[in-house]
Design a protein around this motif. Sequence first.
Motif, short mmCIF file in Angstrom:
data_model
loop_
_atom_site.label_atom_id
_atom_site.label_comp_id
_atom_site.label_asym_id
_atom_site.label_seq_id
_atom_site.Cartn_x
_atom_site.Cartn_y
_atom_site.Cartn_z
N GLY A 133 24.08 -12.54 -29.52
CA GLY A 133 24.76 -12.72 -30.80
C GLY A 133 25.81 -11.65 -31.08
N GLN A 144 24.99 -24.12 -31.67
CA GLN A 144 24.34 -23.33 -30.62
C GLN A 144 24.15 -24.12 -29.34
N ARG A 165 27.31 -23.87 -27.63
CA ARG A 165 27.47 -22.48 -27.17
C ARG A 165 26.73 -22.25 -25.85
N PRO A 222 29.81 -21.38 -33.69
CA PRO A 222 29.24 -20.46 -32.69
C PRO A 222 29.81 -20.63 -31.28
N HIS A 224 15.03 -25.05 -24.67
CA HIS A 224 15.73 -23.75 -24.58
C HIS A 224 15.04 -22.78 -23.62
N HIS A 254 17.72 -14.63 -27.93
CA HIS A 254 18.99 -15.36 -27.96
C HIS A 254 19.43 -15.50 -29.41
N TYR A 264 22.71 -16.82 -31.99
CA TYR A 264 23.80 -17.78 -31.87
C TYR A 264 25.10 -17.32 -32.53
N LYS A 288 25.67 -16.80 -35.71
CA LYS A 288 25.94 -17.39 -37.04
C LYS A 288 25.94 -16.28 -38.08
N GLY A 328 18.57 -18.39 -33.93
CA GLY A 328 18.36 -17.92 -32.56
C GLY A 328 17.01 -18.37 -32.07
#
Lengths: 368, 368
Positions: A35, B22, B25, B48, B285, B342, B344, B346, B356
């Motif tokens: 991020g 995301q 992304r 993102p 994910h 992780h 994103y 935002k 995330g």
Amino acid sequence: MAAETETILPPGSTIGIVGGGQLARMLAIAASQYGLKVHIYAPEANSPAFEVSAAHTCASYEDEEKLRQFAAAVDVITYEFENIPAAAVSLLSNMKPLHPNAEALSTTQDRLSEKTFISSLGIETAPFIAVPDSGALDDAITQIGLPAVLKTTRFGYDGKGQIIIRTEADIPAARKLADSAVCILEGFVPFREEVSVIATRNLSGAFSSFDLCVNEHKNHILDITRLPANVKAETEIQAISIAQRLANALDYVGTLAVEMFLVEDKGKEKLVVNEIAPRVHNSGHWTIEGAVTSQFAQHIRAICNWPLGQTQRTGRIKMRNLIGHDINDWLEIVTDEQAHLHLYGKEEAREGRKMGHVTWVFPDKMAQ
Amino acid sequence: MAAETETILPPGSTIGIVGGGQLARMLAIAASQYGLKVHIYAPEANSPAFEVSAAHTCASYEDEEKLRQFAAAVDVITYEFENIPAAAVSLLSNMKPLHPNAEALSTTQDRLSEKTFISSLGIETAPFIAVPDSGALDDAITQIGLPAVLKTTRFGYDGKGQIIIRTEADIPAARKLADSAVCILEGFVPFREEVSVIATRNLSGAFSSFDLCVNEHKNHILDITRLPANVKAETEIQAISIAQRLANALDYVGTLAVEMFLVEDKGKEKLVVNEIAPRVHNSGHWTIEGAVTSQFAQHIRAICNWPLGQTQRTGRIKMRNLIGHDINDWLEIVTDEQAHLHLYGKEEAREGRKMGHVTWVFPDKMAQ
């Protein structure tokens, strides 16, 4: 900037990266997964890292105005290559925290100051002597003996700016190199293997290393990296300890690579440090899939003063560079369903140009 | 565009992605590792995915001129969400190969056509009936029985646009929902677990699935995904076979998710399909670190007509979503050196917003 550098940079911060090649590209990808935003500074249009970054400045390293704007737009600055002009380093580090620090950079930018520094810690290097001009060459050869390697003290990489002197027949070419730039003459090290340690130190001084990498070169360019290394356990421990001593002495923050020769001396293994790369390194690319945390993610964590991640290896590793027209094999490579293909988005596949790499992670014998 | 879609897209090609969240992304990051360029089309500024892509168009899905320019600039088009207006889909798919195809998208965009399609293959779904307006609600309840779930046929996600009708007291609110949009009434499935299959089919029809995911929701939003699933081997095989039949019937190209309920019926395990997501999916994910190839990389390979990668799981998996202010725990999470964080990118951590996720890969019992 000491006080400022000790803060922890939160997600949403902007990392400034000097240089826009594949190392910057992989650093940018690692930063984005946390991020963090990335701003790349590089002179070449179509720099591979531009394509994966929130912002970029395409300008020369001599453009003070653009460097100032870049520094103003980011929260921390790092770099992907060591040949940044000193004036740019000074300007940037006066405006924002720069990691690794300017002294670490200037020490490792120059082979003579680098080897002098390494030796000063009692760490073995090849024997070396300064060759400020060609007039000093004969004396240097007398002292070091042959075979020896003459290298420019600065700007060398992938075998550029160096000549092996095996016999007197090689001396005229060496003299020409010594006429063109300040050089260093190094004794030839009869190594069994070339190895490297990829390690990271963060702002709080925490240190973490990946396993020892074994490297094979072709035409002076890294070809293959393999792990685990077939060395004695104490040799691997010693290699990592050398990297830690160097990182501490440099007050280093970020990922660094220490290239070493493994020499077999009367049945014993001995390590001779060849050079320090003050940045993420080609022999650590396997860490993207082959370690819990990659060298790129570790570098980002270190310069943001985050705790470091786990570096455990997840299998037996083979990494192969794709140089120049090797990229034409891409479809064959992705047809191997175990191969992790990485391409850097470079348009022209020039000879000797690093276009990508492939990593294989095989189940470790220990885990089977 | 059939002939065109069968070509293999080489590195250097440009992938157009509709939607900039995301999922886009993470698709962009996967594409960039293969040396592919990404062009994002999304209406929201600060999307993102813009931060990790070579190019982006920030425009409305109704802007035909911008859609046309986008299609002209890319080699293949894909999307990260299923609620793209039909006119945009039609315009884009007339100009460039669109994967997954427009019919797969329209079938899965609408809960009624989706369930009708699934049932037509003889695959079990919850009992369902159309509720075109509130006048049809009472009859529908009589047929389906209570408890039941009233859902808008379109634009629902994360529990939005649905109401559980447990008793007659819930009917007025349901009537209001049925007045606002075309709905579907579904029988309530008394499930033991919610599971999902993440699978990929490429242009040549090759199919590959990840292991079965077990999902836990909180406030209708995915909270945790775990693997391996504690189900009978034949249940996992059957789940993957259902996904393959659906993908084949849709002539699907790309990664898809099939959400299913695992029902225990007289000691036997039974699967009831809930919905198909025609895209990469939150419950996949974990594949970034937990499988040899990620769902994102597989999607990119599929739409470029590359061979698919290996999907083997590399350990026991736990994935946790970071929703809204969960992101404030980021430093605690990175202090856990085994956690893969992780985020994103935002800016605003609104309630219910996916900010995330974290993945843990633990050594599998089998590998210990």
